[in-house]
Structure formats: C-alpha cells, structure tokens
Design a protein around this motif. Structure first.
Motif, PDB file in Angstrom:
ATOM      1  N   PRO A  15      31.195  73.418 -52.143  1.00 58.84           N
ATOM      2  CA  PRO A  15      30.355  74.052 -51.090  1.00 58.84           C
ATOM      3  C   PRO A  15      29.841  75.151 -53.010  1.00 58.84           C
ATOM      4  N   ILE A  16      28.878  75.867 -51.994  1.00 62.45           N
ATOM      5  CA  ILE A  16      28.710  76.945 -52.416  1.00 62.45           C
ATOM      6  C   ILE A  16      29.706  77.815 -52.544  1.00 62.45           C
ATOM      7  N   LEU A  17      30.129  78.538 -53.497  1.00 64.62           N
ATOM      8  CA  LEU A  17      31.121  79.719 -54.315  1.00 64.62           C
ATOM      9  C   LEU A  17      31.149  80.656 -53.012  1.00 64.62           C
ATOM     10  N   PHE A  18      32.285  80.960 -52.320  1.00 64.50           N
ATOM     11  CA  PHE A  18      32.695  82.065 -51.626  1.00 64.50           C
ATOM     12  C   PHE A  18      31.339  82.242 -50.289  1.00 64.50           C
ATOM     13  N   ASP A  19      30.933  80.781 -49.916  1.00 63.81           N
ATOM     14  CA  ASP A  19      30.169  80.887 -48.489  1.00 63.81           C
ATOM     15  C   ASP A  19      30.519  80.118 -48.075  1.00 63.81           C
ATOM     16  N   LYS A  20      31.209  80.536 -46.429  1.00 62.67           N
ATOM     17  CA  LYS A  20      32.297  79.447 -45.574  1.00 62.67           C
ATOM     18  C   LYS A  20      31.284  78.772 -44.830  1.00 62.67           C
ATOM     19  N   GLU A  21      30.061  79.322 -44.882  1.00 68.27           N
ATOM     20  CA  GLU A  21      29.144  78.214 -43.717  1.00 68.27           C
ATOM     21  C   GLU A  21      28.803  76.738 -44.694  1.00 68.27           C
ATOM     22  N   SER A  22      28.286  77.515 -45.599  1.00 66.71           N
ATOM     23  CA  SER A  22      28.430  75.750 -47.037  1.00 66.71           C
ATOM     24  C   SER A  22      29.394  75.406 -47.078  1.00 66.71           C
ATOM     25  N   ALA A  23      30.689  75.665 -46.920  1.00 68.17           N
ATOM     26  CA  ALA A  23      31.671  74.327 -46.495  1.00 68.17           C
ATOM     27  C   ALA A  23      31.628  73.889 -45.516  1.00 68.17           C
ATOM     28  N   PHE A  24      31.468  74.428 -44.537  1.00 68.44           N
ATOM     29  CA  PHE A  24      31.810  73.985 -42.861  1.00 68.44           C
ATOM     30  C   PHE A  24      30.395  73.141 -42.833  1.00 68.44           C
ATOM     31  N   ARG A  25      29.705  73.211 -43.747  1.00 66.93           N
ATOM     32  CA  ARG A  25      28.044  72.124 -42.940  1.00 66.93           C
ATOM     33  C   ARG A  25      28.658  70.833 -44.295  1.00 66.93           C
TER      34      ARG A  25
END
Length: 315
Positions: A15-25
């Motif tokens: 995902p995008i580093l330090f981006d929790k929403e990116s990981a969940f997507r």
C-alpha cells in the motif's frame, strides 16, 4: 476427518506507506479477487497495514535522533491499528462478506500502557468475521528494533480450521530454531511467514522449514516501489540513490516435502494461488515428525513460557 483440499492465496503487493486507508482498499480488492478464484485463505505481507519503511533511518544514529525522524515515526504510529479495535472489526466485515480466512501483517499499537509502543504483528480473522488471535514478532531484526517492541510467548498463536492448524512466524523469526520447534509442537499443518526478505536465500529457508516441519509454508512479501512512498515524508530523501523497485517480492508456497506448490514471483504486484492437499501433510510425516517420532525428549527438551509479560502489577 476435516477438509482435505483447500485453495489458498498469497498477496504480493504494497500500500501507500503510512496510509492505512490505502492498505484497507487493497485488502478489500484482493479479498474479492481471491474469493472469485475460489480461495478460502488469504495471506498478506509483513506489516501490510502501516507499511514496511524500507530505506528509512528515522534520523537515528548512535547517540542522536533528529526531530524530522521523530515526526515520521509519529506518522507511522498514526497508521497503526489496535487489536481488537475498529480496524479489526472492518477486517472482520471484509472476511465475513467473502467467507475467507484473512491473515495480515500489521503495525499494532499497544493499548495497555503508554499506548505508543508499536509491534510487528500478524492478525488472524475467521470467515465469520471473528478475530481469532494475533502474533507479535518476538525480536525485530536489526534497525527494526527502533520501530517495534518485542512480543512475548503469549501470542504464539495457532488457529484451528476445517483444513488444519495454522500458525505463523514473521520473517527472521523463522531463523530461530526454538521458535520453529514451538510451532511444530503445536501441531501446525500450515505455517504462514509474512516477510520483508526478498533474497534468493529466503527460498532455501522456506524449503528447509517445509521439510523440517512437514507442513505447508506460505510466504508473502511486498512488491514495493518508490511510488508507494509519499514525497512529503521527511525520510523520502534517503531513497535518492535507491532503485525504483525497493522490494522485488519472491512470495511462494512450498509443500510438506519441500517442493514448490507455487513458485516464487518477482518484480510484479500479484496474487499467487495453490490447491493444498492436506492429506499430504500426514503422509509426509511417515519418516520424519519433528514433534513426534523423530524426537528424543530424553536428550532434548524445550520449555516455552506462554505467560503474558507485564511491566507493572497493580493491586
């Protein structure tokens, strides 16, 4: 007898580093893709939620730290999750909708004491959406020790499923012989190994563990490029001389006699699949069982402390 056949999926992505929403997507998207392909279990890489900050020093040198590094670490902490918490509830919804076991590497934030210490953890979610357990990495490797605390024996988690017992060790924990033996003694049939190691020698490790444990080994690594690092981070400048591909992957699935069930894939974001024949686990232990007939408890004994460690006791 449980289910003898199961299709599993290993995700190789970042995902995008330090981006929790990116990981969940990405998690939601890959879960749906895997469901469509018939997978019943999905494994995501080491610290997929929060990210593996490869190349960052966080401004740390022997005897000094920088404010810029502290600021980046604070952002890292803000991308962590608590277990349990609203984020694991969301993971549960994703797993329940697809009816799959979901195993994900996460950055976990402590809830008990300062609520600031971070851990490199695995979270296990069942197909009914329930949180089944977690594992905290026992010893972060090298410079990782600046980022994450040490887990204890209370999270040497093994979960029961209709197709066998599943447990995990994170990256170089798999080089700890006693940790491996503890997992074998818990009767694992599938060992999950979220990792950040993309070296060729990691493949030899997977094959050795599969042969030693007579179990399936699922290894999930990130495929990460500079594009997944926000340029706004203070540490971004440290990547100036690094290649575009920061982690090439190498995710793979190995069978209980050390053969590939799915060969390693490099230099691309992908999902790899394998149909596991769980009967082969029992068959493979005919001539070797590290926790059974190929053991000498009269010569060697292992004591495992599974008690939760507390720094303060309040009466």
């Amino acid at each position: 007898m449980g289910e003898q056949k199961v299709k599993v999926a290993v995700v190789q992505a970042a995902p995008i580093l330090f981006d929790k929403e990116s990981a969940f997507r990405k998690i939601a998207g890959y879960v749906q893709e895997a469901k469509g392909n018939g997978a019943k279990l999905l494994l995501f890489p080491e610290v997929f939620i929060g990210g593996y900050p490869r190349g960052f020093s966080f401004g740390a040198r022997v005897g000094s730290r920088t404010m810029e590094g502290r600021e980046d670490w604070a952002k890292y902490g803000n991308s962590a999750i608590t277990i349990p918490g609203t984020d694991t509830d969301l993971l549960g919804e994703i797993a329940r909708e697809a009816g799959v076991y979901l195993i994900i590497g996460v950055v976990e934030r402590d809830q008990e004491y300062s609520q600031s210490t971070l851990y490199n953890s695995i979270v296990y979610i069942g197909p009914d959406g329930k949180l089944l357990g977690k594992h905290r990495k026992l010893i972060p490797t090298g410079s990782e020790r600046l980022l994450w605390g040490q887990g204890d024996g209370s999270t040497l988690t093994v979960i029961d499923t209709p197709f066998g017992r599943i447990g995990g060790l994170i990256c170089w924990e798999n080089y700890m012989p006693l940790a491996r033996m503890a997992m074998y003694a818990k009767g694992i049939d599938i060992l999950v190994t979220p990792t950040a190691d993309a070296r060729d020698t990691w493949q030899a490790t997977l094959m050795h563990i599969a042969c030693e444990g007579r179990c399936y080994v699922l290894s999930s690594n990130q495929f990460a490029t500079k594009d997944s690092y926000p340029e706004s981070l203070n540490g971004y400048a440290e990547l100036a001389n690094d290649p575009t591909i920061l982690c090439r992957g190498g995710s793979a699935i190995v069978g209980p006699l050390g053969e590939y069930a799915a060969e390693p894939v490099y230099d691309t974001e992908t999902v790899i699949y394998a149909d596991l024949d769980m009967a082969s686990v029992t068959a493979s232990r005919f001539d070797f069982d590290a926790a059974g007939h190929y053991n000498r408890p009269d010569v060697f004994q292992l004591q495992v402390n599974e008690a939760k460690q507390s720094i303060v006791s309040f009466s």
